[in-house]
Motif scaffolding. Structure first.
Motif, PDB file in Angstrom:
ATOM      1  N   ALA A 281      33.247  39.578  35.291  1.00  0.00           N
ATOM      2  CA  ALA A 281      32.362  39.221  34.184  1.00  0.00           C
ATOM      3  C   ALA A 281      33.136  39.106  32.871  1.00  0.00           C
TER       4      ALA A 281
ATOM      5  N   ASN B 122      35.420  35.956  32.889  1.00  0.00           N
ATOM      6  CA  ASN B 122      34.666  34.718  32.657  1.00  0.00           C
ATOM      7  C   ASN B 122      34.159  34.613  31.223  1.00  0.00           C
ATOM      8  N   LEU B 123      33.743  35.722  30.631  1.00  0.00           N
ATOM      9  CA  LEU B 123      33.301  35.690  29.231  1.00  0.00           C
ATOM     10  C   LEU B 123      34.436  35.284  28.297  1.00  0.00           C
TER      11      LEU B 123
ATOM     12  N   GLY C 127      35.342  31.637  28.569  1.00  0.00           N
ATOM     13  CA  GLY C 127      34.293  30.694  28.184  1.00  0.00           C
ATOM     14  C   GLY C 127      33.660  29.997  29.373  1.00  0.00           C
ATOM     15  N   GLN C 128      33.757  30.612  30.541  1.00  0.00           N
ATOM     16  CA  GLN C 128      33.181  30.041  31.756  1.00  0.00           C
ATOM     17  C   GLN C 128      31.824  30.693  32.022  1.00  0.00           C
ATOM     18  N   PRO C 129      30.999  30.046  32.841  1.00  0.00           N
ATOM     19  CA  PRO C 129      29.721  30.672  33.175  1.00  0.00           C
ATOM     20  C   PRO C 129      29.936  31.981  33.933  1.00  0.00           C
ATOM     21  N   VAL C 130      29.187  32.982  33.549  1.00  0.00           N
ATOM     22  CA  VAL C 130      29.357  34.313  34.129  1.00  0.00           C
ATOM     23  C   VAL C 130      28.606  34.440  35.448  1.00  0.00           C
ATOM     24  N   GLY C 131      27.490  33.772  35.551  1.00  0.00           N
ATOM     25  CA  GLY C 131      26.703  33.853  36.779  1.00  0.00           C
ATOM     26  C   GLY C 131      26.071  35.219  36.939  1.00  0.00           C
ATOM     27  N   THR C 132      26.053  35.720  38.153  1.00  0.00           N
ATOM     28  CA  THR C 132      25.410  37.011  38.413  1.00  0.00           C
ATOM     29  C   THR C 132      26.348  38.189  38.212  1.00  0.00           C
ATOM     30  N   ASP C 133      27.626  37.936  37.964  1.00  0.00           N
ATOM     31  CA  ASP C 133      28.574  39.040  37.795  1.00  0.00           C
ATOM     32  C   ASP C 133      28.190  39.970  36.652  1.00  0.00           C
TER      33      ASP C 133
END
Length: 96
Positions: free
Chosen positions: A55, A58-59, A62-68
């Motif tokens: 998580a 990804n933060l 700048g990528q989508p974090v999704g369910t993490d």
């Protein structure tokens, strides 16, 4: 709080931290879990450090974090609630 209540000495309380020190090394923090042997991969993908690291990675990227992010928050809250409950039980036994 749990190590301090459970241990008989300060050195004994320090020993409680050893398993926590190794969790980042058996996670996706340094190596992708896809490159790990199957048994290690199964543990690494289902422990709190991996979801937290994924998580945060990804933060920052700048990528989508999704369910993490939700899994990481659930792990944090779950560990906090469990540790609080255990600490209260140990504390009540010590003062009783």
């Amino acid at each position: 709080m749990i190590p301090g209540l459970s241990a008989k000495s300060a050195d004994g309380a320090v020993v409680f931290s050893y398993p926590l020190i190794f969790l980042p090394f058996i996670s996706s923090a340094f190596v992708p879990t896809a490159t790990m042997p199957p048994a290690v991969r199964a543990f690494a993908e289902n422990q709190p450090v991996t979801s937290i690291v994924n998580a945060i990675r990804n933060l920052f990227a700048g990528q989508p974090v999704g369910t993490d992010i939700w899994i990481a928050l659930a792990w944090c809250v779950g560990v906090l609630v469990a540790a609080y409950a255990v600490a209260m039980v140990i504390y009540r036994r010590k003062i009783a």
